[in-house]
Design a protein around this motif. Structure first.
Motif, mmCIF file in Angstrom:
data_model
loop_
_atom_site.group_PDB
_atom_site.id
_atom_site.type_symbol
_atom_site.label_atom_id
_atom_site.label_comp_id
_atom_site.label_asym_id
_atom_site.label_seq_id
_atom_site.Cartn_x
_atom_site.Cartn_y
_atom_site.Cartn_z
ATOM 1 N N ASN A 123 -15.735 3.256 -7.228
ATOM 2 C CA ASN A 123 -13.963 2.640 -6.680
ATOM 3 C C ASN A 123 -12.771 3.868 -5.467
ATOM 4 O OD1 ASN A 123 -12.750 -0.041 -5.790
ATOM 5 N ND2 ASN A 123 -10.762 1.274 -6.959
ATOM 6 N N GLN B 293 -7.420 -2.938 -5.385
ATOM 7 C CA GLN B 293 -6.555 -1.563 -5.747
ATOM 8 C C GLN B 293 -5.677 -1.141 -6.455
ATOM 9 O OE1 GLN B 293 -9.304 0.222 -4.525
ATOM 10 N NE2 GLN B 293 -9.728 -0.988 -4.540
ATOM 11 N N TRP C 286 1.266 1.245 -3.967
ATOM 12 C CA TRP C 286 -0.327 1.734 -5.392
ATOM 13 C C TRP C 286 -0.114 2.408 -5.773
ATOM 14 C CZ3 TRP C 286 -4.643 1.702 -0.974
ATOM 15 C CH2 TRP C 286 -4.977 0.728 -0.653
ATOM 16 N N TRP D 8 -8.303 -7.050 -1.632
ATOM 17 C CA TRP D 8 -8.829 -5.543 -1.654
ATOM 18 C C TRP D 8 -7.674 -5.673 -1.913
ATOM 19 C CZ3 TRP D 8 -7.803 -1.344 1.129
ATOM 20 C CH2 TRP D 8 -9.131 -0.328 0.404
ATOM 21 N N THR D 9 -6.423 -5.216 -1.172
ATOM 22 C CA THR D 9 -5.190 -4.334 -2.033
ATOM 23 C C THR D 9 -4.356 -4.214 -3.015
ATOM 24 O OG1 THR D 9 -4.578 -4.307 0.466
ATOM 25 C CG2 THR D 9 -2.627 -3.763 -1.275
ATOM 26 N N ARG E 275 0.682 -1.256 0.175
ATOM 27 C CA ARG E 275 0.261 -0.233 -0.337
ATOM 28 C C ARG E 275 1.510 0.956 -0.425
ATOM 29 N NH1 ARG E 275 -5.488 -0.763 4.033
ATOM 30 N NH2 ARG E 275 -5.683 -3.153 3.495
#
Length: 301
Positions: free
Chosen positions: A300, A240, A64, A236-237, A60
């Motif tokens: 999102n 993204q 990301w 989920w990470t 993250r």
């Protein structure tokens, strides 16, 4: 044989003369390359993909990203560092054991042993790293057509060609790596003809990978299942990141291909008409599925 199983065997020190082999280039697929976060000014380079310990947190913080339509690249939210692919061991390090930490090697966590067994087998068969055996890892977030990936592959082919004394290169690609090679062959046909002898594509989604990609866009993706998944990047990470990666959309199902079984998404949907609520199972083909993805990703963040 190596002195410790945690660090593997070293075949490069063999006293046997190198076998007569054409150079071979191994190209990884989606998620099959180590990615490092390298500070733009000062600091330590950190492996952000793949890692077991602190995997979700580092992912993250460092990897990301958002897609930039002006440049065509997916760019990290962390503006203080760049995402780079290590080129150690003639490109093989990045596609060998994806988490090369001592812990992973000691417990032999094979889920992250990517090309490792193949590399060992090829070395035993007489291939020599840096002379007849090379690897190409790449930033799988990016479109397979981007100049940075194409230029890197061109340089790797040139290196293998020269190191082997001017012998044409054989390529083995896995999964999305085949899409990368196909793009290179289409965009740089003259270079491909000059340097490549044969190409073997393993499990390449030439017509798309609807099962994997549909699931990825709607719910995310997990590379590790079971107990180990608690130490890995969460679904989920990962989701993204992947929704911002052009490479994912390049593997949507080809609607013009004559599929033996037409790919589809089935969704239970609730409809309210005149106060009556109905729940129906609806089916969407490759083209109709686009509206499902748009609706699912509209809010999102």
């Amino acid at each position: 044989m190596g002195l410790c199983p945690c660090f593997g065997d070293d075949y490069e020190g063999s006293e046997n003369p190198p076998a007569d082999r054409d150079p071979l280039l191994l190209v990884s697929g989606m998620g099959g390359s180590i990615l490092h976060s390298k500070p733009k000014k000062f600091g330590l380079t950190t492996r952000v993909w793949v890692r077991i310990f602190l995997a979700d947190l580092e992912f993250r913080k460092k990897i990301w990203s958002l897609y930039n339509p002006q440049t065509g690249y997916t760019e990290s939210l962390d503006k203080k560092s760049d995402i780079v692919v290590p080129d150690d061991d003639h490109g093989l390090y990045a596609i060998d054991i994806l988490d090369p930490s001592w812990f992973v090697k000691c417990v032999h966590l094979t889920e992250v042993y990517h090309f490792h067994d193949m590399i060992d087998m090829l070395v035993e068969c007489g291939y020599v790293k840096g002379t007849t055996l090379f690897g190409y890892g790449y930033d799988f977030r990016q479109s397979n057509r981007m100049d940075k990936l194409m230029d890197g592959l061109k340089l790797k082919l040139e290196t293998a060609y020269k190191a082997s004394g001017g012998r044409k290169v054989n390529i083995i690609s896995h999964s999305m790596g085949g899409v990368l090679i196909l793009c290179f062959m289409s965009l740089h046909r003259d270079v491909f003809s000059r340097y490549v002898n044969k190409w073997i594509a393993l499990a390449c989604p030439f017509q798309g990978a609807p099962g994997c990609i549909n699931d990825t866009l709607l719910t995310g993706l997990e590379f590790v299942e079971g107990f180990e998944s608690y130490f890995f990047v969460s679904r989920w990470t990962f989701h993204q990141l992947l929704v911002e990666c052009p490479s994912i959309y390049e593997m949507l199902a080809n609607p013009d291909y004559e599929w033996k079984k037409h790919p589809e998404i089935k969704v239970w949907r609730k409809h309210n008409k005149d106060g009556n609520v109905n729940i129906n199972l609806e089916s969407y083909g490759p083209t109709q599925s686009i509206s499902v993805f748009e609706e699912a990703l509209r809010n999102n963040e």
